[in-house]
Design an enzyme around this catalytic site. Structure first.
Site, PDB file in Angstrom:
ATOM      1  N   THR A  76      36.638  45.448  32.551  1.00 22.16           N
ATOM      2  CA  THR A  76      37.491  46.630  32.633  1.00 22.16           C
ATOM      3  C   THR A  76      37.813  47.086  31.221  1.00 22.16           C
ATOM      4  O   THR A  76      38.103  46.274  30.348  1.00 22.16           O
ATOM      5  CB  THR A  76      38.770  46.354  33.438  1.00 22.16           C
ATOM      6  OG1 THR A  76      38.396  46.125  34.793  1.00 22.16           O
ATOM      7  CG2 THR A  76      39.739  47.524  33.401  1.00 22.16           C
TER       8      THR A  76
ATOM      9  N   PHE B 229      40.209  48.966  28.780  1.00 23.67           N
ATOM     10  CA  PHE B 229      41.604  49.393  28.634  1.00 23.67           C
ATOM     11  C   PHE B 229      41.696  50.236  27.370  1.00 23.67           C
ATOM     12  O   PHE B 229      41.006  49.951  26.387  1.00 23.67           O
ATOM     13  CB  PHE B 229      42.528  48.184  28.464  1.00 23.67           C
ATOM     14  CG  PHE B 229      42.692  47.367  29.713  1.00 23.67           C
ATOM     15  CD1 PHE B 229      43.773  47.561  30.558  1.00 23.67           C
ATOM     16  CD2 PHE B 229      41.758  46.393  30.049  1.00 23.67           C
ATOM     17  CE1 PHE B 229      43.931  46.802  31.711  1.00 23.67           C
ATOM     18  CE2 PHE B 229      41.907  45.634  31.203  1.00 23.67           C
ATOM     19  CZ  PHE B 229      42.991  45.838  32.033  1.00 23.67           C
TER      20      PHE B 229
END
Ligand code: PEP
Ligand code: MN
Length: 651
Positions: free
Chosen positions: A543, A545
């Protein structure tokens, strides 16, 4: 045996514990480790461990058969994080925890010019500390022995010029005293690992120590040498595996990779690896270095020379600067796989001097932040992991309940920065958050970070795959674990705000029928059990960020861990007029200037059906003027142009 005393132990209770142990024929030692008071006891006597554990003032008893006490994980469960070189104007470099710390420099300091040149090169590639020997314990008495105190003066100057704490080998107790104020960390060399008088002296001086493993030392002997240092008073010891002597002669030594996980299990001290002395062959050093990181090393110390062929010692194992640069990039790419982040130096300013310390930027080398960093979710959320990776474990955090809450906190000034998930490598963009950048135009992206996402099925202690009927997670969690969930069609899926929120709800309810999909950290944070780990469909699950801060903030809090050097990536959003070739014309502006496009995505414009915004990520070329010209031109060719921010790309 180790007796950890409770924080509130009275002197009377302490005396009773001493008497109890002595009466049973044990000899005792008293130490402090952090805030904990500890009594080590050994001897032929027999003690009832349970009875001892019930004495007032006893927190915990570990009936260890190990000969070391202070270095043992049984005494201190959490990882020790060593800080090197902290001073009034520099928060120090941290070793241990979730970071990878790289020390680099020549085998020996050869001249002021050589150490200055090397410091500049290794710092540019991302090393955070400088190494170099001034007293060289050479196998032959006729080989170059080092420049001695003068070499240390040169190294100190190089460390100060480039903002890097220095580590150098100490070979005698007398020299330790003389060297103390010139250096930031002592290195005890492999040949001196069992020089006990040296260990006692160095351990008493209050400076961090890098303790090399002796070429023929067992792990236990190595840990006992570390015990000497701790028993003499220092708490800041880093162990360094540098190859041991085996029957193999192809390499200089044999890198004992298995020692890394073994020692990390036995001890709370950080473990670094020196691949240069382990392997002794330049072409093999980087492979060994990457293997060490994969095996869990907390960092590396690597020999680098501007011209290895001219080096006065260990030239054949010293990396060329280009090789070191490549190694650092590979480490950066590998780090998220092992759940770590490569520690980076603060950016260099225009004149090559370190920039002033950012107010936050606590992935260290910066110290703890004063204002918190905001994230959305419960304790143990992936966003919290990302925050700690970027700003350091000690960074104060502000937990908010929704993604807009992060932007609000940053705008209002209750948080100095925020950590926002924007994209997953499997399930794509998190559109809700992308849209927030348009609503909050006073907030900019200042950094990015990729976190490997390993999902677990988490439940109550009594829960099992058979007892579960409901599974909670963020919809992204369900998407990323689809193959696993497809095996259990009878389970009902309930969405939650974040994966960690799902875990928290189970902890509150104590339900055995409900499980959550989230990271292991969330299970630990809420005292729940991992029923099954690694359930994400694709292990290459990351992921992305972004770190946000206010545009008008006078120092954008870019954590140094998020990359050194000028920004090399920017994010833009725009719409184009409804006419042929409009988007093509915009992309051509970028292409004509050799600007690479790394992402292009269209999103419907809220309230304007069938009209779209383009979300674009581009690389910033070295010729910043080209980039600025392209942005200027794009503004004239687009509608609704938003510049979300420029930052250092994460690999
Ligand atoms: C060194 O790091 O310069 C060195 C001499 O290493 P070791 O003591 O591991 O041989
Ligand atoms: Mn060397």
């Amino acid at each position: 045996m180790i007796v950890v005393l409770s924080k509130s132990v009275s002197s009377h209770d302490k005396e009773m514990i001493r008497i109890y142990l002595r009466d049973r024929g044990l000899s005792i030692r008293e130490h402090f480790l952090g805030d904990d008071a500890i009594i080590g006891a050994s001897g032929k006597g027999v003690v009832d461990i349970r009875e001892l554990g019930l004495l007032p003032g006893v927190e915990r008893v570990a009936a260890t058969s190990k000969p070391y006490e202070l270095v043992s994980r049984e005494t201190k469960a959490e990882d020790t994080i060593v800080t090197v070189g902290a001073g009034p104007s520099f928060p120090g470099v941290k070793i241990g925890g979730s970071r990878i710390t790289v020390i680099a420099g020549p085998c020996a300091v050869e001249s002021k010019e050589q150490i200055m040149e090397t410091a500049a090169l290794v710092r540019e590639s991302g090393a955070v500390m400088l190494r170099g020997g001034a007293y060289k314990p050479r196998t032959s008495p006729y080989a170059f022995q080092g420049l001695g105190m003068q070499g240390l003066e040169f190294m100190k100057a190089a460390g100060e010029a480039y903002g890097m704490p220095i580590v150098t080998e100490v070979v005698s107790p007398e020299l330790a005293l003389q060297m103390k104020d010139l250096i930031d960390m002592f290195q005890i060399g492999a040949r001196n690992m069992q020089n006990f008088e040296l260990l006692k002296k160095v351990g008493s001086l209050g400076k961090p120590v890098l303790l090399k493993r002796g070429p023929s030392a067992t792990i236990e002997e190595w840990l006992l040498s570390a015990e000497y240092l701790l028993a003499a008073g220092t708490r800041d010891v880093v162990l360094c595996e540098r190859g041991i002597r085996t029957f193999e002669t192809y390499t200089r030594n044999t890198l004992d990779i298995s020692a890394i996980p073994v020692v990390k299990g036995l001890s709370h001290l950080p473990v670094m690896v020196d691949p240069s002395h382990a392997v002794g062959i330049r072409a093999k050093v980087s492979s060994a270095a990457l293997a060490a990181i994969a095996a869990g090393a907390d960092g590396l110390t690597v020999e680098v020379h501007p011209r290895p062929d001219e080096a006065l010692s260990d030239g054949p194992q010293s990396l060329y600067p280009e090789q070191f640069e490549r190694l650092m990039r590979d480490i950066e790419a590998l780090a998220p796989v092992v759940g770590k982040e490569l520690l980076r130096t603060p950016r260099l300013g225009a004149a090559g001097a370190p920039r002033p310390k950012p107010q936050v930027g606590t992935g260290s080398p910066e110290g703890p932040a004063e204002l918190p960093v905001a994230f959305c979710g419960e304790n143990g959320a992936f966003a919290e992991q990302a925050l700690m990776r970027a700003f350091g474990e000690e960074a104060p955090r502000l937990q908010v309940k929704s993604f807009p809450g992060i932007f609000d906190a940053v705008l209002e000034g209750s948080a100095v920065a925020g950590v926002v998930p924007v994209e997953n490598s499997q399930t794509g963009s998190i559109h809700e958050n992308y849209d927030l950048f348009l609503r909050y135009s006073d907030v900019a992206i200042v950094g990015e970070l990729k976190l490997r996402i390993v999902h677990c099925l988490i439940g109550d202690e009594r829960a099992s795959l058979d007892s579960i009927t409901i599974v909670r997670s963020h919809p992204q969690g369900f998407g990323q674990c689809k193959e696993f969930l497809d095996k259990y069609p009878q389970w009902t899926l309930e969405p939650a705000t974040t994966t960690a929120d799902a875990v928290a709800s189970i902890a509150r309810e104590g339900a055995v029928k409900v499980a959550a999909i989230a990271g292991e950290a969330a299970a630990l944070a809420h005292g729940l059990k991992v029923i099954k780990a690694g359930i994400e469909t694709n292990p290459l699950n990351y992921t992305r960020f972004v770190i946000i801060s206010r545009r008008d903030g006078d120092s954008a809090p870019v954590p140094p861990s998020l990359g050194s050097g000028a920004p090399n990536k920017a994010s833009l959003v725009f719409s184009v007029p409804d006419e042929p070739g409009a988007l093509f014309g915009c992309l051509k502006i970028l292409s004509d200037r050799g600007i690479n496009l790394s992402k292009l995505e269209s999103r419907p414009i809220q309230g304007k059906p069938w009209e779209y915004l383009f979300y674009v990520d581009v690389s910033i070329p070295d010729t910043v003027e080209d980039f600025e010209a392209a942005i200027g031109e794009l503004k004239t060719k687009t509608r609704d142009f938003h510049y979300l921010g420029a930052y250092r790309a994460s690999l």
